[in-house]
Design an enzyme around this catalytic site. Structure first.
Site, PDB file in Angstrom:
ATOM      1  N   ARG A  61       0.812  -1.209   0.000  1.00 48.61           N
ATOM      2  CA  ARG A  61       0.000   0.000   0.000  1.00 48.61           C
ATOM      3  C   ARG A  61       0.853   1.271   0.000  1.00 48.61           C
ATOM      4  NH1 ARG A  61      -1.867   0.666   4.538  1.00 48.61           N
ATOM      5  NH2 ARG A  61      -0.779  -1.031   5.581  1.00 48.61           N
ATOM      6  N   ILE A  62       1.787   1.362   0.929  1.00 47.47           N
ATOM      7  CA  ILE A  62       2.580   2.589   1.069  1.00 47.47           C
ATOM      8  C   ILE A  62       3.591   2.713  -0.060  1.00 47.47           C
ATOM      9  CG2 ILE A  62       4.233   3.798   2.549  1.00 47.47           C
ATOM     10  CD1 ILE A  62       2.755   2.510   4.957  1.00 47.47           C
ATOM     11  N   CYS A 141      11.418   4.989   6.123  1.00 46.78           N
ATOM     12  CA  CYS A 141      10.261   5.416   6.913  1.00 46.78           C
ATOM     13  C   CYS A 141       9.384   4.208   7.237  1.00 46.78           C
ATOM     14  CB  CYS A 141       9.456   6.471   6.161  1.00 46.78           C
ATOM     15  SG  CYS A 141      10.337   8.019   5.885  1.00 46.78           S
ATOM     16  N   ASP A 167      13.139   8.005   9.525  1.00 45.83           N
ATOM     17  CA  ASP A 167      12.044   8.267  10.453  1.00 45.83           C
ATOM     18  C   ASP A 167      11.984   7.208  11.543  1.00 45.83           C
ATOM     19  OD1 ASP A 167       9.694   9.722  11.286  1.00 45.83           O
ATOM     20  OD2 ASP A 167       8.472   8.089  10.471  1.00 45.83           O
ATOM     21  N   GLU A 172      14.195   3.213  19.822  1.00 41.93           N
ATOM     22  CA  GLU A 172      13.528   4.517  19.797  1.00 41.93           C
ATOM     23  C   GLU A 172      13.092   4.906  21.210  1.00 41.93           C
ATOM     24  OE1 GLU A 172      10.369   4.222  16.929  1.00 41.93           O
ATOM     25  OE2 GLU A 172      11.762   4.076  15.231  1.00 41.93           O
ATOM     26  N   HIS A 190       9.785   9.193  14.172  1.00 43.73           N
ATOM     27  CA  HIS A 190       8.737   8.242  13.803  1.00 43.73           C
ATOM     28  C   HIS A 190       7.402   8.965  13.593  1.00 43.73           C
ATOM     29  CE1 HIS A 190       7.925   3.655  14.088  1.00 43.73           C
ATOM     30  NE2 HIS A 190       7.110   4.213  13.205  1.00 43.73           N
ATOM     31  N   GLY A 192       5.702   9.170  10.593  1.00 44.38           N
ATOM     32  CA  GLY A 192       5.047   8.795   9.342  1.00 44.38           C
ATOM     33  C   GLY A 192       3.538   8.923   9.360  1.00 44.38           C
TER      34      GLY A 192
END
Length: 449
Positions: A61-62, A141, A167, A172, A190, A192
Site C-alpha cells: 500500500r505505502i 520510513c 524516520d 527509539e 517516527h 510517518g
C-alpha cells in the site's frame, strides 16, 4: 481487528517530504537561517528530483503510493516486490526489477517499505550499500533495523552514500546515536502517521469496523480470528495447516514475481471446504512479505491486489494417496510445484517437489538442494554440518533415475551458519540450494484462534 489503510497516504507523503528535505538540505538551511546567517552559496547546493531514479523495495500500500507521487515529480521509478506481477507494476508506471541486487546500482534514491522482523533485519547491510551508485541517497520510513545502522554510518562517512533520511531506528528514541551527529542525515521521531488526517482516518475506520461487526456480524481485517464457522474450521485444522505451510514453502523457494497459483485437491480433501484451505495457502504465501497482518479473511484479496491469480482444481478420485494437496506457483521465471498429504490423523508430509517424489517432514528448518545423484554427496554435507554443530534430524531424496538429477530435503535441528552453506554450495554436483523456515509441527497461526 486492525485498520491497515488509515495511515497510508500520510506515511507516503512523509517519505516524499523526507526525500525532498534530503535533496535540498532543507533542515540544515532552515537551522542556519534561524541562527541569523544567510548562506546562499554552495554550502546548501542541492539536487533536483526530476529525472532521477527512485528505487522502491516493497510495493504494498505505502510503497505504491510513494511511487505514484514520485512519478508525479517526473522521477523514474524502479520497484522490487515478489508479489507484484511485472505487468501490474507496468500499469502503475513502475519498472519491475527481479531482485534487490539488480535494483541498487541503478538508484539515485532508495526507499524501503517492507515489514520489520527477523526476515528483513539488516536487509540492506554493508555489502548492499556498496552496490549503490556513489552519491546515492537512502530513506527508511518503514521500520528500524531494515538498514543496518552501523553499515550506514560507515557508508555516509566515506561519502559513498551522499545522505540518508530516517524516520525510524532500531531503538527509539535512539539516544546518543552516531547517525544523529552526521550533517548529511535528516531525521524525524517516527512521524510517518502523525497527521490529523491519518489519525482521523484510523479512528473512523476503527469505528466502521466495530459498527459492521456489532450490527451485521461482519469481520474485516481480523488479526486473531477467522471469519468462518469455528466448528468447520476445527474439522479442517490439518488441511488448513497443510495449505498454509505449502504457501510458506513456496514463498521461500520461488524466485521471481509470482503471477499465478493453482491448487489441486485430490481424494478426500476435494469433498471438504477447499476455499478455506486455499485462503490459508494464500496467507502463507504472503504473510512474511507484507507489513500488514495477513490471514484467511484478507489473504486472497491482498493477492488479487498484487496481480496474483489463485485458482482451484478438484478431483474426488483418489490417486497414490487418499488425500493430496498440490500447489503449482507460476513466476515470471518458472513454475514451482510442491505437494503434501496427511499420514494418519496428525502427520503432515511433503511428498513432491517439482517432478520428484519424496517423503519429508513439513516443519522447522529445511535445507532444499538440487543435485546430480552421485555417491559421496550426502557424506560431504554431513561432515560439513557436523563440523558446524548442525544436527540433521531427517533426510529424504527424490530422483527419477540413478545418476540423474535429484532433489534432497534435510530437516535440521537448527539454522546452519552462512559459512556452512557456502561450503556446501562449493560441491560441483549441487546446482541450487535454499533454506526454508516453517513453524514447528502442530503450531497454528494466531488467526486460527
Amino acid at each position: 481487528m486492525n485498520t491497515p489503510g488509515g495511515n497510508t497516504v500520510s506515511t507516503a507523503e512523509h517519505t516524499v517530504s523526507m526525500m525532498m528535505a534530503l535533496a535540498r538540505h532543507i533542515p540544515a538551511a532552515d537551522a542556519s537561517t534561524h541562527s541569523g546567517k544567510w548562506e546562499r552559496g554552495g554550502k546548501f547546493l542541492g539536487t533536483q528530483l526530476a529525472g532521477k531514479t527512485l528505487g522502491v523495495i516493497g510495493l504494498g500500500r505505502i510503497g505504491k503510493e510513494v511511487a505514484r507521487r514520485a512519478l508525479g515529480l517526473d522521477m523514474k521509478v524502479l520497484g522490487v516486490d515478489p508479489f507484484l506481477a511485472p505487468d501490474r507494476a507496468a500499469q502503475l508506471g513502475i519498472e519491475s526489477v527481479p531482485d534487490i541486487d539488480q535494483l541498487l546500482p541503478r538508484c539515485d534514491f532508495l526507499t524501503i517499505h517492507v515489514p520489520g522482523g527477523d526476515e528483513t533485519r539488516d536487509l540492506i547491510g554493508a555489502e548492499r550499500l556498496a552496490k549503490l551508485k556513489r552519491g546515492a541517497r537512502v530513506l527508511n520510513c518503514a521500520r528500524g533495523g531494515i538498514i543496518n545502522e552501523e553499515a550506514l554510518v560507515d557508508a555516509l562517512r566515506s561519502g559513498h552514500v551522499a545522505g540518508a533520511a530516517l524516520d525510524v531506528f532500531v531503538q527509539e528514541p535512539p539516544g546518543d546515536h552516531p547517525l544523529l551527529k552526521l550533517p548529511n542525515v535528516v531525521v524525524t521521531p517516527h512521524l510517518g502517521a502523525s497527521t490529523v488526517e491519518a489519525q482521523d482516518a484510523v479512528a473512523r475506520e476503527a469505528a466502521q469496523l466495530l459498527i459492521g461487526f456489532l450490527t451485521r456480524g461482519v469481520v474485516q481485517f481480523a488479526v486473531n480470528m477467522a471469519a468462518v464457522d469455528r466448528t468447520e474450521l476445527e474439522e479442517l485444522r490439518l488441511y488448513v495447516d497443510m495449505g498454509r505451510r505449502l504457501g510458506l514453502l513456496h514463498a521461500q523457494m520461488s524466485q521471481g514475481a509470482i503471477r499465478r497459483a493453482e491448487l489441486s485437491y485430490r481424494g478426500e480433501v476435494a469433498r471438504r471446504s477447499t476455499k478455506l484451505i486455499t485462503a490459508a495457502f494464500a496467507a502463507g504465501l504472503l504473510e512474511t512479505h507484507l507489513a500488514q497482518d495477513v490471514n484467511i479473511v484478507n489473504a486472497e484479496l491482498l493477492a488479487r491486489e498484487r496481480g496474483i491469480e489463485i485458482v482451484e482444481q478438484l478431483s474426488p478420485k483418489k490417486g497414490d494417496f487418499s488425500t493430496l494437496i498440490k500447489a503449482d506457483v507460476q513466476t515470471d521465471k518458472k513454475t514451482y510445484t510442491a505437494a503434501g498429504t496427511l499420514f494418519g490423523n496428525q502427520y503432515l508430509r511433503l511428498v513432491q517437489l517439482g517432478p520428484y517424489h519424496l517423503d519429508s517432514y513439513l516443519d522447522g528448518v529445511m535445507l532444499l538442494f538440487t543435485h546430480r545423484d552421485v555417491p559421496g554427496l550426502i557424506g560431504f554435507i554431513g561432515n560439513i554440518f557436523g563440523k558446524h554443530q548442525v544436527n540433521i534430524a531427517q533426510m529424504t531424496v527424490g530422483r527419477q533415475h540413478a545418476g540423474g538429477e535429484a532433489i534432497a530435503v534435510l530437516n535440521l535441528d537448527s539454522l546452519p551458519p552462512e559459512d556452512a552453506l557456502k561450503e556446501v554450495r562449493q560441491h560441483p554436483q549441487i546446482s541450487s540450494l535454499s533454506i526454508v523456515k516453517l513453524p514447528p509441527a502442530g503450531q497454528m497461526p494466531a488467526w486460527f484462534g
